[in-house]
Structures are given as C-alpha cells and as structure tokens.
Design an enzyme around this catalytic site. Structure first.
Site, PDB file in Angstrom:
ATOM      1  N   TYR A  74       0.861  -1.214   0.109  1.00 45.55           N
ATOM      2  CA  TYR A  74      -0.044  -0.020  -0.004  1.00 45.55           C
ATOM      3  C   TYR A  74       0.913   1.272   0.047  1.00 45.55           C
ATOM      4  O   TYR A  74       0.426   2.240  -0.727  1.00 45.55           O
ATOM      5  CB  TYR A  74      -1.018   0.019   1.150  1.00 45.55           C
ATOM      6  N   PHE A 126      -6.159  20.553 -24.027  1.00 40.70           N
ATOM      7  CA  PHE A 126      -7.065  19.455 -24.289  1.00 40.70           C
ATOM      8  C   PHE A 126      -8.401  19.406 -23.373  1.00 40.70           C
ATOM      9  O   PHE A 126      -8.483  20.128 -22.398  1.00 40.70           O
ATOM     10  CB  PHE A 126      -6.253  18.075 -23.854  1.00 40.70           C
ATOM     11  N   ASP A 127      -9.247  18.828 -23.959  1.00 40.41           N
ATOM     12  CA  ASP A 127     -10.774  18.897 -23.301  1.00 40.41           C
ATOM     13  C   ASP A 127     -10.720  18.612 -21.894  1.00 40.41           C
ATOM     14  O   ASP A 127     -11.588  19.550 -21.142  1.00 40.41           O
ATOM     15  CB  ASP A 127     -11.598  17.827 -24.012  1.00 40.41           C
ATOM     16  N   ASP A 217       1.731  19.657 -20.196  1.00 41.48           N
ATOM     17  CA  ASP A 217       0.960  18.406 -20.182  1.00 41.48           C
ATOM     18  C   ASP A 217       1.598  17.570 -21.098  1.00 41.48           C
ATOM     19  O   ASP A 217       1.686  17.487 -22.497  1.00 41.48           O
ATOM     20  CB  ASP A 217      -0.509  18.825 -21.003  1.00 41.48           C
ATOM     21  N   ALA A 219       1.506  14.312 -22.067  1.00 40.14           N
ATOM     22  CA  ALA A 219       1.123  12.870 -22.610  1.00 40.14           C
ATOM     23  C   ALA A 219       1.816  12.259 -23.796  1.00 40.14           C
ATOM     24  O   ALA A 219       2.213  11.286 -23.700  1.00 40.14           O
ATOM     25  CB  ALA A 219      -0.478  13.196 -22.885  1.00 40.14           C
ATOM     26  N   LYS A 260      -0.495   7.297 -22.991  1.00 37.85           N
ATOM     27  CA  LYS A 260      -0.002   7.616 -24.541  1.00 37.85           C
ATOM     28  C   LYS A 260       1.504   7.235 -24.546  1.00 37.85           C
ATOM     29  O   LYS A 260       2.003   6.173 -24.606  1.00 37.85           O
ATOM     30  CB  LYS A 260      -0.177   9.341 -24.554  1.00 37.85           C
ATOM     31  N   HIS A 451     -20.442  14.105 -27.257  1.00 37.51           N
ATOM     32  CA  HIS A 451     -20.137  13.369 -28.332  1.00 37.51           C
ATOM     33  C   HIS A 451     -19.975  12.101 -27.779  1.00 37.51           C
ATOM     34  O   HIS A 451     -20.223  10.840 -28.775  1.00 37.51           O
ATOM     35  CB  HIS A 451     -18.835  13.735 -28.811  1.00 37.51           C
TER      36      HIS A 451
HETATM   37  O1  PLI Z   1      -7.334  10.277 -20.885  1.00 37.05           O
HETATM   38  P1  PLI Z   1      -6.600  10.733 -19.589  1.00 37.05           P
HETATM   39  O2  PLI Z   1      -7.352  11.270 -18.478  1.00 37.05           O
HETATM   40  O3  PLI Z   1      -5.289   9.729 -19.140  1.00 37.05           O
HETATM   41  O4  PLI Z   1      -5.647  12.041 -20.061  1.00 37.05           O
HETATM   42  C1  PLI Z   1      -6.132  13.400 -20.460  1.00 37.05           C
HETATM   43  C2  PLI Z   1      -5.349  13.772 -21.573  1.00 37.05           C
HETATM   44  C3  PLI Z   1      -4.672  14.960 -21.226  1.00 37.05           C
HETATM   45  N1  PLI Z   1      -3.900  15.427 -22.268  1.00 37.05           N
HETATM   46  C4  PLI Z   1      -3.893  15.276 -23.327  1.00 37.05           C
HETATM   47  C5  PLI Z   1      -3.048  15.965 -24.477  1.00 37.05           C
HETATM   48  C6  PLI Z   1      -4.742  14.211 -23.777  1.00 37.05           C
HETATM   49  O5  PLI Z   1      -4.573  13.718 -25.160  1.00 37.05           O
HETATM   50  C7  PLI Z   1      -5.361  13.425 -23.016  1.00 37.05           C
HETATM   51  C8  PLI Z   1      -6.272  12.422 -23.279  1.00 37.05           C
HETATM   52  N2  PLI Z   1      -6.452  12.135 -24.694  1.00 37.05           N
HETATM   53  C9  PLI Z   1      -7.390  11.363 -24.978  1.00 37.05           C
HETATM   54  C10 PLI Z   1      -8.125  10.333 -24.483  1.00 37.05           C
HETATM   55  C11 PLI Z   1      -7.211  11.206 -26.636  1.00 37.05           C
HETATM   56  O6  PLI Z   1      -8.092  10.488 -27.191  1.00 37.05           O
HETATM   57  O7  PLI Z   1      -6.539  11.899 -27.234  1.00 37.05           O
END
Ligand code: PLI
Length: 460
Positions: A74, A126-127, A217, A219, A260, A451
């Site tokens: 843990y 990002f959204d 960010d 990713a 990613k 969407h």
């Molecule tokens: O889907 P998450 O919560 O692990 O990550 C959110 C996220 C944050 N920043 C960026 C640049 C992204 O592209 C992102 C998630 N992207 C998705 C789910 C996509 O389909 O692009």
C-alpha cells in the site's frame, strides 16, 4: 507515390489478438442501432480501431515482466521507487504523485493551483484540462501560433505558443491572475503538432520575467522530442533522452497521461520540482486518487509505466511510430483526402468540410464521415468538430469550430502498415459514394460532453 522505406518495426510479435471483419450490411445495421455514434459500437464489431491512441497500445515483454515483479504494498512500494527513479532520470523531477490517469493528475494539480477567475494560458488545452480549469470558475485560453490555422502550410512546429500574444495576455490579465501556463506536447487539439525547443525556451524566458510557473501536459512528450530531433537543426542526431531532459529542464512540473507515450493501458502522474507544491498536492492525491505512493494504481501498473517511459523514448521505436503515422497520412493525401499538414505524431486528421462540402456544418459533417468510414471499411475514427465542441453554455447555440475534423489515432505498436493500407482502402470506398453521403441530426443530445453518448439519424 509514397514509397515504403526499407526498414521495419524494431520488434517482433509475440502475442496476437484476433480481429474480424464483418460485412458491410452488418456494419450498416450496427451503426444504425448505435445511433450513428461510434462510441456506442462494440469493439468486436470494429475491424481497425483508430478511435484513440490512449491506453490502446501494446506493452513490451519488458513491461509485462516488470508487471510480474510489481510490488503491491500500500505504501512505499518498490514499484513506486522505480517510477520515481525513471521520472527523475528522464524528466528531472524529484517529486511524483501517481494518479489513475491524466485527468486525475490535472485534478490534483489544479486543486492546489487554480481558483475562480484565474486565467490558464496554453497552446491548445486538451478537453479534460479545459474542463478542470472551467469547473473551478477559471478561464482556459488558447495561445497557439497562428500558423496552426493554416492546415496546408509546411510550418514544422504548429504546436508552438504565440509568444507575442502570450506577453500581451499576461499584460492584459496581470501575472497575479495567471497561476501557471500549460504547454501540451505534442498539441493534440491542434492536430498532434509539436512544439520546438526554441519556442519552449522563449516561453520559459517570458514566464520567468513575470514569475509564472510553466508546466507541460506531457502525454506525448517523446513524440515531441522526436520531432525536435528531426525538424530543428540544432538537435539533429541528439539522443532523444537528452532532448527530453532539456525540454523538461525549463519547466516547473508536468502532468502526464501515461496511456500515451508511456505505452500503458492505464495511469498518470503529477511530477514537480518544488517540495512545497508537492506537499500541498499530496492531500488532494489522497482524497481523489489514493495514497501518495500508488495514486489509484496497482504496483504492477506503476512498474509498467516506469519501463514504458524508457520504451517510449527509444529512437528506433519513435522512428517507426512516426513513420507509420506519416505512411497513412501521405497515402491519404495522395488519394485526394484533405488532411492537416504536416502530419502529426499520433494521428492523421482529415478536414471533413473540405472532403464533404455538400454537408452543411449544421449537419455535423465530420460525424457523417466517421459513420461512412465505419460502414465502408469497419474503421472506427473519432469526430473532433461540432459535436465535440458542445453548445455555448450561455446562448445554448451550437459552437462551430474553425475546423470539422475526423481523427485517425494510431495505437502504439498495435497495427502494421498493412492495416494502414486497409484504412486507405476504406477512404477509397468512401470517395466512391462521397456525393451521396447525408448529414445527421440529433435524436438524443445530452447536455454535457455530448459526443460520447449522443444519438443521431440521417437528414433525409
Ligand atoms: O485520458 P486521460 O485522462 O488519461 O488523459 C487526458 C489527456 C490529457 N492531455 C492530453 C493531451 C490528452 O490527449 C489526454 C487524453 N486524450 C485522449 C483520451 C485522446 O483520445 O486523445
């Protein structure tokens, strides 16, 4: 004619998952039953799934073996130590809070840093980032270079911050209202476009002047580093890890969706260089995610991320990854399909309004293309356009973004070039019926994030 270069993926395949191609008549029926929304399809009915590159990649044997060694304590697990060490080595951040995924990291960091009426500037948020800013009554402002809006130019770094505008915005709102600036690498909402090292440096210098912290960010940080190496003269042949270290050396911290570029199926983190900020974030990690050394993940997840971060910055892997995306993009362009240019890192983005000019934007042009692509070839893509943009919360009117796009996001290490040929073939089939494709209207429209669950019918 785009020729296949003679080099191959730097791995061989050890385990496979069957995919099946059903008939066009079956697909027509299934997508109708799904309310013409591909999120409602079952993945077993999809032949090539390009809905997202998030959490859909294939882990390496080294990641799987790390998973077997995962320490499930843990608190203070060996797996957490491995993750901390990898992040320190690659990104240079000493303080790490794991989270269940990227949006969890945004929630933890913004719980400390963002309050009502604050202004968070980024290249293009990002959204989920935007949502986590707006839900706190703060404002998310995009400040991407104007080159990003010319979808045909060769400009190599369309994810760059417009540094002049950045300084104007800082003067307009005042630095005290700007708790941080967030640079998304690569810039997903702008077409997977990279940010140059020069721009990162320049942005950092401006922010230093005003004492505003800079965050990434992160990713798709590794894909960004690959573009710096291949497109920015000063970094030609510089090892990826060195480029990555320099990128992060200008930042105060990062949030990352590990789904990613860490090539795992779940996970994220906040990484910081300030012990004070780390201390403040810990309480929110405990409330929303889990204890500070696991953050909602199992020990094996942490171990897979640690290894995945190294897998993700391997030059040979990145070369074949970006080659595959370019292969698809260039073949589509040759076939007369209008795409965002240059081709991004993780996805090819099709300009639906240019491809289907007969469908008015009020009838969701890109969504209509997503549906037809599934019907013709069993390829699942995603709409990045009017449906995703939702309605204006004040006027209740549909928001029409500058571009109505279809994103073909390529999962990492999952498909081969032959699969990309199938996608091109699906577009060839769409082209043959292109003038007959009809627009869509809602039969069910949820109030937020429509969407994912909206349903449609054809406009007759
Ligand atoms: O889907 P998450 O919560 O692990 O990550 C959110 C996220 C944050 N920043 C960026 C640049 C992204 O592209 C992102 C998630 N992207 C998705 C789910 C996509 O389909 O692009």
């Amino acid at each position: 004619m785009f020729e296949k270069e003679v080099f191959a993926e730097p791995y061989k395949i050890k385990m496979v998952e069957k995919i099946r191609k059903i008939t066009k008549a079956e697909r027509e029926k299934l997508v109708r039953e799904a309310g013409y929304n591909v999120f409602n399809l079952k993945s077993r009915d999809v032949y090539i799934d390009l809905l997202t590159d998030s959490g859909t990649g294939a882990m390496s044997d080294e990641q799987w073996s790390e998973m077997l060694k995962g320490d499930e304590a843990y608190a203070g697990s060996v797996s957490f130590e491995k993750l901390q060490k990898a992040i320190d080595d690659i990104m240079g951040f000493k303080y790490v809070l794991p989270t269940h995924q990227g949006r969890g990291a945004e929630n933890v960091l913004f719980s400390v840093m963002v309050k009502k009426d604050d202004v968070i500037i980024g290249n293009m948020h990002f959204d989920t980032t935007k949502a986590h800013i707006e839900v706190r009554g703060a404002h998310a402002i995009n400040c991407v270079t104007k080159e990003a809006f010319d979808t045909n130019s060769d400009y190599p770094f369309k994810g760059n911050i417009d540094t002049e505008k950045l300084e104007e915005l800082i003067k307009e709102y005042g630095p005290e209202r700007i708790p941080l600036v967030m640079i998304t690498v690569t810039c997903n909402s702008g077409g997977g476009q990279p940010v140059s090292m020069e721009n990162i440096k320049k942005t950092a210098a401006i922010l230093k002047k005003y004492n505003i912290p800079m965050f990434f960010d992160a990713a798709r940080f590794a894909e960004n580093a690959y573009f710096i190496r291949t497109r920015e003269d000063a970094y030609k042949n510089v090892p990826i890890i060195q480029i990555v270290r320099e990128m992060f050396s200008y930042a105060n911290g990062a949030t990352m969706s590990c789904k990613k570029d860490a090539i795992v199926n779940i996970g994220g983190f906040v990484a910081l260089n300030s012990p004070d900020l780390y201390q403040q974030c810990t309480q929110f990690c405990v409330i929303y995610e889990g204890f500070v050394t696991y953050g909602g993940l199992s020990g094996r997840d942490l171990a897979a991320i640690a290894q995945g971060l190294y897998d993700g910055i391997d030059y040979e892997y990145l070369k074949s990854r970006i080659y595959q995306t370019e292969y698809l993009g260039k073949k589509l362009r040759e076939a007369g399909v209008p795409i965002i240019w240059p081709i991004g890192g993780h996805a090819v983005y099709v300009n639906a309004r240019e491809f289907l000019p007969q469908i008015p934007k009020e009838e969701f042009t890109a969504q209509a293309l997503v549906v037809q692509l599934y019907i013709e070839g069993g390829v699942r893509s995603v709409e990045i356009g009017t449906v995703l943009a939702d309605r204006d919360p004040i006027t209740g009117e549909n928001r029409y973004p500058e571009l109505d796009l279809v994103r073909l996001a390529i999962p990492r290490r999952t498909y081969t070039l032959s699969h990309m040929d199938v996608v091109v073939d699906a577009f060839e089939k769409v082209k043959k019926v292109k003038d007959k494709i009809r627009g869509l209207r809602f039969t069910y429209e949820p109030k937020v994030l429509r969407h994912f669950t909206a349903r449609f019918e054809f406009v007759s």
